[in-house]
Design an enzyme around this catalytic site. Structure first.
Site, PDB file in Angstrom:
ATOM      1  N   SER A 207       0.822  -1.212   0.000  1.00  0.00           N
ATOM      2  CA  SER A 207       0.000   0.000   0.000  1.00  0.00           C
ATOM      3  C   SER A 207       0.855   1.260   0.000  1.00  0.00           C
ATOM      4  CB  SER A 207      -0.935  -0.005   1.209  1.00  0.00           C
ATOM      5  OG  SER A 207      -0.200  -0.128   2.413  1.00  0.00           O
ATOM      6  N   ILE A 208       1.995   1.240   0.682  1.00  0.00           N
ATOM      7  CA  ILE A 208       2.877   2.406   0.684  1.00  0.00           C
ATOM      8  C   ILE A 208       3.573   2.541  -0.661  1.00  0.00           C
ATOM      9  CG2 ILE A 208       5.015   3.342   1.659  1.00  0.00           C
ATOM     10  CD1 ILE A 208       4.096   2.305   4.376  1.00  0.00           C
ATOM     11  N   LEU A 291      12.690   3.823   2.780  1.00  0.00           N
ATOM     12  CA  LEU A 291      11.570   4.053   3.685  1.00  0.00           C
ATOM     13  C   LEU A 291      11.161   2.762   4.386  1.00  0.00           C
ATOM     14  CD1 LEU A 291       9.360   6.130   1.220  1.00  0.00           C
ATOM     15  CD2 LEU A 291      10.877   7.036   2.964  1.00  0.00           C
ATOM     16  N   GLY A 292      11.895   1.671   4.109  1.00  0.00           N
ATOM     17  CA  GLY A 292      11.514   0.366   4.642  1.00  0.00           C
ATOM     18  C   GLY A 292      12.048   0.139   6.040  1.00  0.00           C
ATOM     19  N   ARG A 293      13.192  -0.509   6.130  1.00  0.00           N
ATOM     20  CA  ARG A 293      13.874  -0.735   7.397  1.00  0.00           C
ATOM     21  C   ARG A 293      15.366  -0.513   7.187  1.00  0.00           C
ATOM     22  NH1 ARG A 293       9.903   0.130   9.499  1.00  0.00           N
ATOM     23  NH2 ARG A 293       8.692  -1.070  11.045  1.00  0.00           N
ATOM     24  N   ASP A 317      14.735   7.649   5.836  1.00  0.00           N
ATOM     25  CA  ASP A 317      13.788   7.899   6.928  1.00  0.00           C
ATOM     26  C   ASP A 317      13.901   6.805   7.983  1.00  0.00           C
ATOM     27  OD1 ASP A 317      11.603   9.460   8.080  1.00  0.00           O
ATOM     28  OD2 ASP A 317      10.341   7.707   7.652  1.00  0.00           O
ATOM     29  N   GLU A 322      18.863   2.340  14.561  1.00  0.00           N
ATOM     30  CA  GLU A 322      17.871   3.254  15.104  1.00  0.00           C
ATOM     31  C   GLU A 322      17.648   2.987  16.596  1.00  0.00           C
ATOM     32  OE1 GLU A 322      13.446   4.383  13.555  1.00  0.00           O
ATOM     33  OE2 GLU A 322      14.947   3.863  12.051  1.00  0.00           O
ATOM     34  N   HIS A 341      12.595   9.098  10.976  1.00  0.00           N
ATOM     35  CA  HIS A 341      11.539   8.078  10.960  1.00  0.00           C
ATOM     36  C   HIS A 341      10.177   8.710  11.226  1.00  0.00           C
ATOM     37  CE1 HIS A 341      10.806   3.491  11.622  1.00  0.00           C
ATOM     38  NE2 HIS A 341       9.867   4.058  10.891  1.00  0.00           N
ATOM     39  N   LEU A 342       9.828   9.664  10.367  1.00  0.00           N
ATOM     40  CA  LEU A 342       8.557  10.371  10.528  1.00  0.00           C
ATOM     41  C   LEU A 342       7.723  10.362   9.252  1.00  0.00           C
ATOM     42  CD1 LEU A 342       9.488  12.971   8.827  1.00  0.00           C
ATOM     43  CD2 LEU A 342       9.943  14.032  11.011  1.00  0.00           C
ATOM     44  N   GLY A 343       7.965   9.361   8.402  1.00  0.00           N
ATOM     45  CA  GLY A 343       7.239   9.311   7.140  1.00  0.00           C
ATOM     46  C   GLY A 343       5.737   9.396   7.300  1.00  0.00           C
ATOM     47  N   SER A 344       5.199   8.750   8.326  1.00  0.00           N
ATOM     48  CA  SER A 344       3.745   8.755   8.532  1.00  0.00           C
ATOM     49  C   SER A 344       3.321   9.705   9.639  1.00  0.00           C
ATOM     50  CB  SER A 344       3.264   7.337   8.877  1.00  0.00           C
ATOM     51  OG  SER A 344       3.804   6.904  10.112  1.00  0.00           O
TER      52      SER A 344
END
EC number: 1.-.-.-
Length: 379
Positions: A207-208, A291-293, A317, A322, A341-344
């Protein structure tokens, strides 16, 4: 830190993260009448287990884990789940506000029939008014769009030089590393380029990934290719996106892409997928966005590729260790763009994720979860 022991026979929901306090579900009469709320701020594993021991008489039927979940105490491990004080007898589910679920012993949860739900907004939830479908994908895709633009145009680097010099001509000349007039398209031995018509490969098309593809195609005019283990025929036909199989055959095709966006989950199969071999097959001057891990990237190989020019821009991101961010990545402001890590991380997602998590609890406790568990249940 926490509420006093239960004085009623109502089932209890344990909140280890703050919900949206204005949540319609949280503040509804039905929710308040049905459940008792218990709050706890995680500190250490031992303190958490002691807290559970003090509340053994509570009927904890669900845990609201929010976004941070149990990372602070090392994850939800077997030693916690099978501890004598853990509420296995009454606990029906644990709900997350995040998509990711790193640090969970899924086998042990499954063994004790404890359900784990993560955030999904790809299908409608009838208990929520005005649910915004694909909201998290949309907002993460905004982050991808910014990193891709940074790679092609280097706006943030120009902004930094503009603030330092206070002069448009000087800022452009400094970026070009030359005296006299500079148009602004030169950055040392690199050039600011338009993304229009350039090829972008998206690794993973969940979905992303789909929302990223839409924004890059319709927002920046890029040609979209995607790579996964099986073709999404609907997307290939309706959007004319070109499919590539995620296996050894992808290496021979990497040379053609100007940009690659990683939206894959972190699994043993994807760890260090972007390694030296992968990058050696890529086109020099690559723009790489993750944007994954963090562990999908072999950081040493990526760092070397930045030095040699194999990668012209790295947008991150997510990070390998982390919450720490590697010093080499932080200091290379001309070649990298980083977000914590603020994509969402929007008000929209925070509020909606809370509503979805609470409705999961309502459905599970009432025994109505079977109809919708296919799109948000992990175990």
């Amino acid at each position: 830190m926490c509420d006093s022991p239960a004085t009623t026979g109502k089932p209890t929901i344990l909140f280890i993260a703050d919900p949206c306090e204005t949540s319609a579900t949280l503040n509804s009469k039905a929710f308040k009448e049905k459940f008792r709320i218990l709050r706890y701020q995680l500190d250490t594993k031992e303190a958490f287990l002691n807290f559970l021991e003090r509340h053994e008489q509570d009927k904890i039927c669900a845990i609201y884990a929010g976004f941070p979940a149990f990372k602070k105490i090392g994850g939800m491990t077997r030693s916690i789940i099978e501890h004598k004080s853990f509420p296995r007898k009454n606990l029906k589910c644990i709900v997350l506000c995040s998509r990711g679920y790193d640090g969970w012993d899924l086998d042990t949860l499954r063994k004790h029939e404890i359900r784990l739900y993560n955030y999904q907004d790809d299908e409608n939830e009838k208990l929520i008014d005005d649910l915004k479908l694909h909201q998290v994908g949309n907002d993460v895709a905004d982050c991808a769009l910014w990193h891709i633009l940074e790679g092609f145009r280097k706006f943030s680097y120009y902004q930094k030089l503009s603030r330092e010099t206070g002069n448009t001509l000087t800022a452009r000349a400094k970026a070009a590393e030359k005296s006299g007039f500079a148009f602004g398209h030169e950055l040392g031995n690199m050039f600011a380029e338009s993304p229009r018509g350039k090829k972008c490969l998206i690794l993973g098309l969940g979905s992303i990934g789909k929302q990223v593809a839409y924004k890059l195609q319709y927002g920046l005019g890029m040609e979209i290719h995607y790579c996964k283990r099986s073709e999404d025929c609907t997307m290939s036909q309706n959007e004319s996106w070109k499919f590539h199989l995620l296996d050894e055959t992808i290496y021979a095709k990497l040379y053609q892409f100007h940009a690659i966006v990683v939206t894959l989950p972190g699994t043993p199969q994807t760890e260090h997928l972007i390694n030296r071999k992968f990058l050696e097959h890529c086109n020099p001057g690559l723009i790489l966005v993750n944007l994954g891990r963090g562990k999908i990237l072999d950081l040493r190989a990526v760092s070397d590729a930045l030095v040699t020019g194999r990668i012209n821009h790295l947008g991150l991101d997510v990070f390998n260790k982390e919450p720490e961010i590697d010093e080499k990545i932080r200091s290379s402001d001309r070649l990298t763009s980083i977000t914590p890590h603020l994509g969402s991380a929007t008000k929209d997602v925070f509020e909606q994720s809370c509503e979805l998590a609470l409705t999961r609890i309502l459905r599970v406790v009432s025994g109505e979860a079977a109809s919708d568990e296919h799109f948000s249940r992990v175990v």
